[in-house]
Scaffold this motif. Structure first.
Motif, PDB file in Angstrom:
ATOM      1  N   LEU A  76      52.183  32.765 -17.205  1.00 44.42           N
ATOM      2  CA  LEU A  76      51.241  33.283 -16.234  1.00 44.42           C
ATOM      3  C   LEU A  76      49.673  32.896 -16.898  1.00 44.42           C
ATOM      4  CD1 LEU A  76      52.824  36.708 -15.289  1.00 44.42           C
ATOM      5  CD2 LEU A  76      52.486  34.596 -13.917  1.00 44.42           C
ATOM      6  N   VAL A  77      48.950  32.278 -16.163  1.00 44.31           N
ATOM      7  CA  VAL A  77      47.601  32.103 -16.724  1.00 44.31           C
ATOM      8  C   VAL A  77      46.731  32.221 -15.430  1.00 44.31           C
ATOM      9  CG1 VAL A  77      48.001  30.135 -18.242  1.00 44.31           C
ATOM     10  CG2 VAL A  77      47.513  29.579 -15.750  1.00 44.31           C
ATOM     11  N   ARG A  78      45.358  32.672 -15.957  1.00 45.12           N
ATOM     12  CA  ARG A  78      44.706  33.301 -15.005  1.00 45.12           C
ATOM     13  C   ARG A  78      43.082  32.489 -15.036  1.00 45.12           C
ATOM     14  NH1 ARG A  78      43.489  39.168 -12.979  1.00 45.12           N
ATOM     15  NH2 ARG A  78      42.771  38.732 -10.799  1.00 45.12           N
ATOM     16  N   MET A  79      42.514  31.962 -14.245  1.00 43.94           N
ATOM     17  CA  MET A  79      41.299  31.219 -14.061  1.00 43.94           C
ATOM     18  C   MET A  79      40.612  31.588 -12.934  1.00 43.94           C
ATOM     19  SD  MET A  79      42.668  27.381 -13.172  1.00 43.94           S
ATOM     20  CE  MET A  79      44.250  27.548 -14.250  1.00 43.94           C
ATOM     21  N   GLU A  80      39.376  31.618 -13.059  1.00 46.00           N
ATOM     22  CA  GLU A  80      38.243  31.831 -11.874  1.00 46.00           C
ATOM     23  C   GLU A  80      39.121  30.886 -10.575  1.00 46.00           C
ATOM     24  OE1 GLU A  80      35.909  33.720 -11.698  1.00 46.00           O
ATOM     25  OE2 GLU A  80      35.066  33.947 -13.588  1.00 46.00           O
ATOM     26  N   PRO A  81      39.129  31.887  -9.231  1.00 41.27           N
ATOM     27  CA  PRO A  81      39.722  31.330  -8.156  1.00 41.27           C
ATOM     28  C   PRO A  81      39.122  30.058  -7.801  1.00 41.27           C
ATOM     29  CG  PRO A  81      39.752  33.443  -7.745  1.00 41.27           C
ATOM     30  CD  PRO A  81      39.031  33.194  -9.327  1.00 41.27           C
ATOM     31  N   GLN A  82      37.761  30.021  -8.034  1.00 39.49           N
ATOM     32  CA  GLN A  82      37.098  28.645  -7.259  1.00 39.49           C
ATOM     33  C   GLN A  82      37.250  27.414  -8.547  1.00 39.49           C
ATOM     34  OE1 GLN A  82      35.653  31.725  -8.113  1.00 39.49           O
ATOM     35  NE2 GLN A  82      33.771  31.376  -9.464  1.00 39.49           N
ATOM     36  N   GLU A  83      37.818  27.953  -9.690  1.00 39.14           N
ATOM     37  CA  GLU A  83      38.124  26.418 -10.737  1.00 39.14           C
ATOM     38  C   GLU A  83      39.600  25.863 -10.235  1.00 39.14           C
ATOM     39  OE1 GLU A  83      36.196  27.536 -14.944  1.00 39.14           O
ATOM     40  OE2 GLU A  83      38.070  28.756 -14.124  1.00 39.14           O
ATOM     41  N   ILE A  84      40.312  26.350  -9.413  1.00 34.99           N
ATOM     42  CA  ILE A  84      41.574  25.828  -8.761  1.00 34.99           C
ATOM     43  C   ILE A  84      41.290  24.932  -8.100  1.00 34.99           C
ATOM     44  CG2 ILE A  84      43.859  26.391  -8.007  1.00 34.99           C
ATOM     45  CD1 ILE A  84      43.482  29.207  -8.662  1.00 34.99           C
ATOM     46  N   VAL A  85      41.724  23.424  -8.196  1.00 34.20           N
ATOM     47  CA  VAL A  85      41.267  22.307  -7.426  1.00 34.20           C
ATOM     48  C   VAL A  85      42.202  22.514  -6.432  1.00 34.20           C
ATOM     49  CG1 VAL A  85      41.023  19.737  -7.446  1.00 34.20           C
ATOM     50  CG2 VAL A  85      40.144  21.152  -9.258  1.00 34.20           C
ATOM     51  N   SER A  86      43.821  22.222  -6.667  1.00 34.51           N
ATOM     52  CA  SER A  86      44.608  22.193  -5.780  1.00 34.51           C
ATOM     53  C   SER A  86      45.875  23.024  -6.493  1.00 34.51           C
ATOM     54  CB  SER A  86      45.323  20.833  -5.777  1.00 34.51           C
ATOM     55  OG  SER A  86      45.859  20.350  -6.700  1.00 34.51           O
ATOM     56  N   GLN A  87      46.886  23.531  -5.230  1.00 33.93           N
ATOM     57  CA  GLN A  87      47.969  24.007  -5.943  1.00 33.93           C
ATOM     58  C   GLN A  87      49.181  23.280  -5.060  1.00 33.93           C
ATOM     59  OE1 GLN A  87      48.380  28.362  -5.880  1.00 33.93           O
ATOM     60  NE2 GLN A  87      46.110  28.453  -5.176  1.00 33.93           N
ATOM     61  N   GLN A  88      50.557  23.632  -5.639  1.00 32.58           N
ATOM     62  CA  GLN A  88      51.625  22.906  -4.979  1.00 32.58           C
ATOM     63  C   GLN A  88      52.195  23.540  -3.499  1.00 32.58           C
ATOM     64  OE1 GLN A  88      54.682  22.772  -8.015  1.00 32.58           O
ATOM     65  NE2 GLN A  88      53.411  21.834  -9.574  1.00 32.58           N
ATOM     66  N   GLY A  89      51.565  24.824  -3.190  1.00 30.69           N
ATOM     67  CA  GLY A  89      51.631  25.405  -2.044  1.00 30.69           C
ATOM     68  C   GLY A  89      50.529  26.222  -1.814  1.00 30.69           C
ATOM     69  N   GLU A  90      50.272  26.409  -0.343  1.00 33.52           N
ATOM     70  CA  GLU A  90      49.198  27.187  -0.054  1.00 33.52           C
ATOM     71  C   GLU A  90      49.248  28.650  -0.643  1.00 33.52           C
ATOM     72  OE1 GLU A  90      46.829  27.888   4.304  1.00 33.52           O
ATOM     73  OE2 GLU A  90      48.013  26.230   3.903  1.00 33.52           O
TER      74      GLU A  90
END
Lengths: 272, 345
Positions: free
Chosen positions: B241-255
């Motif tokens: 499990l990792v946590r980052m600022e939500p706006q730093e997430i460029v894309s994910q494998q599912g919505e």
């Protein structure tokens, strides 16, 4: 005449500032203590004198990169020179870790701040940490009780270490390489406090291991394991840094094969 | 009919050949030890010293074995704190055998006779007479056995010999059964609670700070007994499990597969399956310690460097009514390295 009055004025400003910071700090501590029963993140308390010393040290030694009020400075060139991150909310643990390991102040901008002899005394570091803690709430230093390893379970600490730490810091705690010239440092010189501080603050590329994911008890077990690694005697001969197959392979391919080749040449050489 | 590859009785021709071969060799140059008796005596002393040194090391080995306690440590410069007994035994035993070897080689190089000699040998091939008599013998005994005249025996023997190797192929069946869906399934399923590895503590979103990381597993993993394949289940279900600022997430494998910036990824490298957790919290890159495959966790776990061919599978997560992190569903794709039946790369 003019000189003296300006000095007096700056002294008064310092006292006033220190007092105000203390008031804000202790006020916040009270508020946060009310909302959360066991605050993990709180503002450290310090005497006015300590905060004044800390602020002075900060202005002299840190503000050129981190800004006059610790807000951070955008880098002015590509190498990251003279640019420093904001210190608001990093907490006393981060300051204590960075300065007591000699990583801060930075000697020169490079891929990663190396460990070196600390530039400040313990009192100065405490004052700096107390001052920076007033900038915003952040991770705090472990108490002596929290670092009491008497009841620690080394076996469980080893399990936690192998699951969460070995990938970067190696099974023997001797560190390893990351990308772009960065590396996970050896833990053999890190004190108990510094290991704790690194876990709760996540210096540089290291992820944070909060007191909720790894509880203080887990951390004690883990630190006890690292302490046991430090004093573990070496059963064999040369440990080659305990870095594993890379150094061992290199040693065998160069020194080992080299010795065999020299021996073969000696055996086959014609004697005069 | 002697084919021993030994020096032959030399005929006159051969002696002439030996004389010619010897003449073709460069002239023999004597060594210092051949002409200078003092050099020879010095070499003799050196050789004897090596052998005596070896004898001394063997004695020291026995003394060290008896005298040094097994658990005694000693500090040696350049080596650090090491076990005294191991070092003493290793060094004395190693030198004992090494000095015998160096002494023997020194002896042969300096003092033993080193004059070149030519030795004639028989050709390795049999003589024409030998070969003819062998063929003759084969024909005779082949006719005697009746192999050609008795087709029933011949064919039944050939049948037996042809069938005999088949059991070795049949036994390959025991390599099976085929894995079926085992490689595609993990313990993760809808609602699996996420617990910290190895402390088995469930995780609340607030436990994980921005920049934080923790290794985790499904809560029901400890219930899988060793006999039921706990280690295999653990090897497939390990996640980080990792946590980052939500706006730093460029894309994910599912919505919305994250929960408030907390992302769950398989901990098993898609290259050859090493556990992978060298996480650089500032660049969000995850490195594999085995072959330096690098995955960008802020960008769907895609490969940015190294030999891995596929992205790191992401586990969709949310929270349950008690506020603990759980899996929304199992992994959408098989975790770990590629396998034959997987279908794609």
């Amino acid at each position: 005449m003019k000189k003296r009055s300006s000095r007096r004025r700056s002294l008064a400003a310092g006292v006033l500032m220190g007092g105000a910071l203390l008031a804000v700090g202790s006020g916040y501590a009270v508020v946060s203590a009310e909302t959360t029963p066991e605050p993990v993140v709180a503002i450290a308390e310090g005497s006015i004198e300590q905060l004044q010393v800390g602020r002075q040290l900060f202005l002299e030694g840190c503000s050129s990169c981190h800004g006059l009020s610790g807000q951070g400075i955008e880098s002015v060139n590509a190498t990251g020179g003279n640019g420093g991150p904001s210190l608001i909310g990093v907490g006393e643990a981060a300051v204590d870790f960075q300065v007591s390991t000699g990583r801060m102040p930075l000697a020169a901008p490079e891929a990663q701040a190396p460990r070196k002899d600390p530039l400040y005394t313990q009192e100065e570091i405490a004052a700096l940490a107390a001052y920076v803690a007033t900038l915003g709430p952040g991770p705090v230093n472990p108490t002596e009780e929290e670092l009491n390893l008497e009841e620690a379970n080394i076996a469980e600490g080893g399990e936690i270490f192998r699951t969460n730490c070995t990938q970067c810091h190696n099974f023997a705690g001797s560190g390893g390489a990351l990308t772009d010239g960065q590396y996970a440092p050896s833990l053999m010189n890190a004190t108990k406090e510094q290991i704790w501080q690194a876990m709760v603050t996540g210096p540089q590329q290291m992820p944070i291991f909060s007191n909720e994911t790894l509880t203080p008890e887990d951390k004690r077990n883990l630190i006890a394991y690292v302490e046991s690694l430090k004093v573990e005697p070496n059963p064999g001969g040369l440990d080659l840094g305990r870095l594993g197959p890379v150094t061992e392979g290199l040693f065998l391919w160069t020194a080992g094969l080299g010795f065999l080749i020299v021996a073969a040449i000696w055996i086959g050489a014609k004697v005069r | 009919m002697s084919h021993d590859n030994l020096p032959a009785q030399t005929s006159q021709d051969e002696q002439a050949a030996i004389a010619a071969a010897t003449a073709a060799l460069p002239a023999h140059r004597p060594r210092r030890t051949d002409v200078d008796p003092r050099a020879a005596r010095r070499a003799e002393r050196q050789i004897a010293l090596m052998f005596l040194g070896s004898a001394l090391m063997t004695v020291l080995f026995i003394v060290a074995f008896v005298v040094i306690p097994v658990d005694q440590n000693v500090y040696i410069w350049g080596f650090g704190t090491v076990n005294a007994s191991n070092i003493a035994l290793g060094v004395t035993f190693g030198l004992a055998i090494l000095l015998i070897g160096t002494g023997a080689i020194h002896w042969s190089k300096k003092l033993m006779n080193e004059k070149e000699e030519v030795q004639m040998r028989h050709s390795l091939a049999s003589t024409p007479q030998d070969r003819e008599s062998a063929i003759e013998a084969f024909d005779t005994y082949s006719a005697d056995s009746g192999f050609a005249q008795r087709p029933v025996i011949r064919r039944s023997l050939i049948t037996a010999m042809a069938l005999f190797p088949i059991p070795m192929v049949v036994m390959l069946r025991d390599l099976g059964p085929l894995p079926g869906t085992v490689l595609r399934e993990t313990l993760w399923q809808k609602g699996s609670r996420i617990v910290i590895d190895p402390t088995e503590r469930p995780v609340r979103p607030s436990d994980l700070p921005i920049g934080g990381l923790i290794s985790a597993m499904p809560a029901d993993l400890p219930e899988v007994q060793h006999e039921e394949g706990n280690l295999n289940a653990r090897a497939k279900a390990a996640i980080i499990l990792v946590r980052m600022e939500p706006q730093e997430i460029v894309s994910q494998q599912g919505e919305n597969w994250d929960y408030g910036g907390i992302l769950a990824f398989s901990k098993i490298c898609t290259h050859v399956g090493c556990p992978i957790a060298l996480y650089e919290q500032r660049s969000h890159h995850l490195l594999c310690p085995c072959h330096q495959s690098t995955f960008d966790l802020a960008d769907s776990g895609n490969v940015v460097f190294g030999p891995a061919a596929r992205r790191l599978p992401q586990l969709p997560i949310t929270i349950d009514p008690e506020g603990f992190l759980v899996a929304v569903d199992g992994f959408a794709e098989p975790v770990g390295p590629s396998f034959w039946e997987r279908g794609d790369a």
